[in-house]
Design an enzyme around this catalytic site. Sequence first.
Site, PDB file in Angstrom:
ATOM      1  N   TYR A  90       0.847  -1.192   0.000  1.00 45.47           N
ATOM      2  CA  TYR A  90       0.000   0.000   0.000  1.00 45.47           C
ATOM      3  C   TYR A  90       0.882   1.241   0.000  1.00 45.47           C
ATOM      4  CZ  TYR A  90      -5.008  -0.599   0.254  1.00 45.47           C
ATOM      5  OH  TYR A  90      -6.323  -0.803  -0.075  1.00 45.47           O
ATOM      6  N   GLU A 137      -0.629   4.785  -0.292  1.00 46.01           N
ATOM      7  CA  GLU A 137      -1.481   5.978  -0.472  1.00 46.01           C
ATOM      8  C   GLU A 137      -0.667   7.243  -0.241  1.00 46.01           C
ATOM      9  OE1 GLU A 137      -5.025   5.845   1.907  1.00 46.01           O
ATOM     10  OE2 GLU A 137      -5.844   4.200   0.736  1.00 46.01           O
ATOM     11  N   ASP A 172      -7.236  14.337 -24.619  1.00 46.12           N
ATOM     12  CA  ASP A 172      -7.211  12.913 -24.266  1.00 46.12           C
ATOM     13  C   ASP A 172      -6.481  12.196 -25.397  1.00 46.12           C
ATOM     14  OD1 ASP A 172      -7.673  10.221 -23.951  1.00 46.12           O
ATOM     15  OD2 ASP A 172      -9.780  10.427 -23.410  1.00 46.12           O
ATOM     16  N   THR A 198      -4.092   6.630 -21.663  1.00 42.79           N
ATOM     17  CA  THR A 198      -3.836   5.305 -21.116  1.00 42.79           C
ATOM     18  C   THR A 198      -2.413   4.955 -21.522  1.00 42.79           C
ATOM     19  OG1 THR A 198      -4.845   4.375 -23.095  1.00 42.79           O
ATOM     20  CG2 THR A 198      -6.197   4.419 -21.111  1.00 42.79           C
ATOM     21  N   LYS A 238      -2.021   1.389 -25.004  1.00 45.69           N
ATOM     22  CA  LYS A 238      -2.436   1.275 -26.411  1.00 45.69           C
ATOM     23  C   LYS A 238      -1.182   1.421 -27.273  1.00 45.69           C
ATOM     24  CE  LYS A 238      -7.206   2.689 -25.547  1.00 45.69           C
ATOM     25  NZ  LYS A 238      -7.393   3.384 -24.269  1.00 45.69           N
ATOM     26  N   ARG A 256      -1.557  -2.002 -18.562  1.00 45.85           N
ATOM     27  CA  ARG A 256      -2.865  -1.365 -18.513  1.00 45.85           C
ATOM     28  C   ARG A 256      -2.843  -0.303 -17.429  1.00 45.85           C
ATOM     29  NH1 ARG A 256      -7.142  -4.282 -20.542  1.00 45.85           N
ATOM     30  NH2 ARG A 256      -8.196  -2.320 -20.227  1.00 45.85           N
TER      31      ARG A 256
HETATM   32  N1  DSN Z   1     -11.762   0.837 -24.615  1.00 44.71           N
HETATM   33  C1  DSN Z   1     -10.944   1.857 -25.169  1.00 44.71           C
HETATM   34  C2  DSN Z   1     -11.030   1.805 -26.661  1.00 44.71           C
HETATM   35  O1  DSN Z   1     -11.277   0.738 -27.143  1.00 44.71           O
HETATM   36  O2  DSN Z   1     -10.832   2.796 -27.350  1.00 44.71           O
HETATM   37  C3  DSN Z   1     -11.371   3.122 -24.665  1.00 44.71           C
HETATM   38  O3  DSN Z   1     -12.117   2.982 -23.511  1.00 44.71           O
END
Ligand code: DSN
Length: 440
Positions: free
Chosen positions: A86, A88, A231, A257, A260, A266
């Site tokens: 942990y 925090e 974003d 994120t 990708k 993730r």
């Molecule tokens: N799930 C992601 C996507 O496929 O673009 C975004 O949430």
Amino acid sequence: MPIFMPQGGLVDHSGTGPTPLRSVSSAAVTKVESQPGTLKDQDAEVAAWLQREDKRQSTTLTLIASENHSSPAVRETGQSRITDKYAEGYPSRRYYGGCEVADSIEDLARTRAKTLFKAEAANVQPHSGTTANMSALLALAGPGGRIVGMSLKDGGHLTHGHPRSHTGMVFEAKQYGVGADGRIDMDQVRSLVKEHKPHVLIAGGSAYTRNIDYVAFAAIAKESDAFLMADIAHPAGLIAAGVVPSPVGIADVVTMTTHKTLRGPRGGMILSQEAVAKKIDSSVFPGAQGGPLVQQIAGKAVAFGEALRPEFRAYQVRVKANAAHLAEHLASEGLKIVSGGTDNHIVLVDLQGTDVTGADVEERALTAGLAVNKNAVPNDPRPPLVTSGLRLGTAAVTTRGFGTAEIDRLADIIIGLVRGEDPERYRSIVLELCEAYPLP
Ligand code: DSN
């Protein structure tokens, strides 16, 4: 109280209470008998499912634009004992003892993120892109605030104000879309912002294939005294490598994120200008999350380190070239591509005018060994679980080593599937490609 041990029955700790280690002779300490065995020894059922997923991934070509294959080094971090810790708070200001290693890992991840994106501040704690977006929007707009973002049906994301997302419930949200050319309608953005006076204007999407003019977005936001949030969940890797324009230094806040095109574990991340960094930090913790997942932060640090190497740029150049090639090949066989092409890793196929739906092709593709996803296209009359579109992404197959010759073979399969060929006839070609280009 008897405690069940993973192997070796029950250990009775009744009445012992916490004893300072130094005062106990080693013989008196009840040693935890065995180290945990392998997953297969302990839980054959879960082990079998995970093995099956390994097999699925190695025998399937992933064209889902939001997925990629992370490196073994990134995946190894998920197995570290730090998963049990942990932490925090933030480095040097934690609410638990024993956080020295967590501090160093988080500092390293933040430093690498700032170097990679040339950002003033980085928060690497968000568990996901949704948490990152919610935290950033609450920090900048406050509950009940006004936001403007791109609608999901035009290529935006749920968290940009869709009514079914908390961002559409907690905020007063208005949505812009794309014009007939498939590109963001900047006149609509300007007039919506003028009329709605949002606290935050959002630029970015999850099925948008063109470069975004962040400078124009920033000018529109500035005229109405709004914050600009970009974003970049999808193109983060392309942006890190400098192969598409970056909003860092233009937008007040940049969310993303890390898994990708960026090819990390993730998770989510928020970059910001120093002026809003404190607000962002307290919105992530204690606002939206408790303890950060330190093993994921370690994976992010590794991925950022990988992205700082020259070969990462070469990889992103190929991702983009492969997507452009795929779009051209599909268009040359008569498929309609939203916006006529792509500037990033995504190709959005509009199936209106054919006799198949996105759901039909997704299912056929799975039989052939391709993972793709159905996706709404602009002005789609079909519901979200059917759709008239296909979203294809080249990040994962490029990680496997695909170049334009392999993309041609893939494109031929996709065209055959849309035209109603038996998907089984493609299975052996897909397996041959999987074998020739194994997972990292
Ligand atoms: N799930 C992601 C996507 O496929 O673009 C975004 O949430």
